[in-house]
Design a protein around this motif. Structure first.
Motif, PDB file in Angstrom:
ATOM      1  N   ASP A 222       0.692  -1.085   0.017  1.00 42.55           N
ATOM      2  CA  ASP A 222      -0.013   0.065  -0.013  1.00 42.55           C
ATOM      3  C   ASP A 222       0.745   1.190   0.140  1.00 42.55           C
ATOM      4  O   ASP A 222       0.686   2.243  -0.750  1.00 42.55           O
ATOM      5  N   VAL A 223       1.950   1.284   0.956  1.00 45.64           N
ATOM      6  CA  VAL A 223       2.884   2.451   0.760  1.00 45.64           C
ATOM      7  C   VAL A 223       3.527   2.792  -0.418  1.00 45.64           C
ATOM      8  O   VAL A 223       3.490   3.733  -1.096  1.00 45.64           O
ATOM      9  N   ILE A 224       4.060   1.701  -1.079  1.00 44.71           N
ATOM     10  CA  ILE A 224       4.469   1.799  -2.286  1.00 44.71           C
ATOM     11  C   ILE A 224       3.454   2.135  -3.383  1.00 44.71           C
ATOM     12  O   ILE A 224       3.902   3.119  -4.453  1.00 44.71           O
ATOM     13  N   GLY A 225       2.561   1.582  -3.419  1.00 47.76           N
ATOM     14  CA  GLY A 225       1.541   1.671  -4.437  1.00 47.76           C
ATOM     15  C   GLY A 225       0.972   3.169  -4.472  1.00 47.76           C
ATOM     16  O   GLY A 225       0.596   3.612  -5.578  1.00 47.76           O
ATOM     17  N   HIS A 226       0.939   3.925  -3.260  1.00 45.49           N
ATOM     18  CA  HIS A 226       0.512   5.362  -3.429  1.00 45.49           C
ATOM     19  C   HIS A 226       1.685   6.047  -3.900  1.00 45.49           C
ATOM     20  O   HIS A 226       1.296   7.458  -4.422  1.00 45.49           O
ATOM     21  N   LEU A 227       2.740   5.770  -4.139  1.00 46.39           N
ATOM     22  CA  LEU A 227       3.838   6.397  -4.856  1.00 46.39           C
ATOM     23  C   LEU A 227       3.584   6.604  -6.588  1.00 46.39           C
ATOM     24  O   LEU A 227       4.461   7.471  -6.996  1.00 46.39           O
ATOM     25  N   GLY A 228       2.681   5.729  -7.026  1.00 47.10           N
ATOM     26  CA  GLY A 228       2.661   5.920  -8.269  1.00 47.10           C
ATOM     27  C   GLY A 228       3.103   4.872  -9.135  1.00 47.10           C
ATOM     28  O   GLY A 228       3.877   3.988  -8.647  1.00 47.10           O
ATOM     29  N   PRO A 229       3.066   4.808 -10.550  1.00 52.43           N
ATOM     30  CA  PRO A 229       3.511   3.868 -11.550  1.00 52.43           C
ATOM     31  C   PRO A 229       5.068   3.813 -11.450  1.00 52.43           C
ATOM     32  O   PRO A 229       5.347   2.584 -11.882  1.00 52.43           O
ATOM     33  N   ASP A 230       5.670   4.689 -11.400  1.00 47.44           N
ATOM     34  CA  ASP A 230       7.176   4.472 -11.182  1.00 47.44           C
ATOM     35  C   ASP A 230       7.613   3.523 -10.416  1.00 47.44           C
ATOM     36  O   ASP A 230       8.971   3.018 -10.446  1.00 47.44           O
ATOM     37  N   TYR A 231       6.889   3.226  -9.136  1.00 43.72           N
ATOM     38  CA  TYR A 231       7.409   2.253  -8.080  1.00 43.72           C
ATOM     39  C   TYR A 231       6.615   1.120  -8.459  1.00 43.72           C
ATOM     40  O   TYR A 231       6.851   0.050  -7.631  1.00 43.72           O
TER      41      TYR A 231
END
Length: 154
Positions: A145-154
């Protein structure tokens, strides 16, 4: 070993130790943001993933640093060590370029969700209840969830 070689070796180890501490400090900032449920900024960690790749492609001193059981917060030290060691394994498997840098970044962030779990549970002495254990076991999803909120680059 001559004095010049020993001096060079000592300074190289110090450089890797400084890099290790810099990575650790950067991850401490990220983990603190996760604990506070704030948006995380991975720009510095992404840059450091590339620095890890460059350092390990030059020599194995950073790997030695990771294996020397450095003192530090154990959960953060684990992130740093996994980032370093998976990079070394990735090189051995033939990864290179952007693919290897992504692997290094994934290693640095592999367990980031554990910092979204209540610190009380992580530092509790004694056995966890089944409900507490279930909360701790949610950390992979929390990290996603944390990483997913950072957008498609991650």
């Amino acid at each position: 070993m001559g004095e010049a070689e020993e001096g060079k070796r000592g300074s190289m180890g110090g450089t890797e130790q400084n890099l290790y501490r810099h990575i650790e400090a950067s991850l401490l900032q990220v983990t603190a943001a996760v604990q506070r449920q704030e948006q995380v900024d991975l720009a510095e960690v992404t840059h450091l993933a590339g620095t890890i790749v460059d350092a390990i492609q030059e020599n194995d001193q950073l790997v030695v640093e990771a294996l020397s059981s450095p003192a530090g917060p154990p959960l953060v030290t684990n992130l740093v060590n996994v980032g370093i060691l998976c990079t070394k394994v990735g090189i051995g498997l033939g990864y290179y370029g952007a693919e290897l840098r992504r692997l290094a970044l994934a290693g640095l962030l592999h367990d980031i969700g554990i910092f979204a779990v209540s610190q009380h549970l992580l530092t509790k002495t004694g056995r966890l209840t089944s409900d507490e254990r279930a909360l701790v076991e949610q950390h992979p999803r929390l990290g996603s969830d944390v990483i997913g909120h950072l957008g498609p680059d991650y």
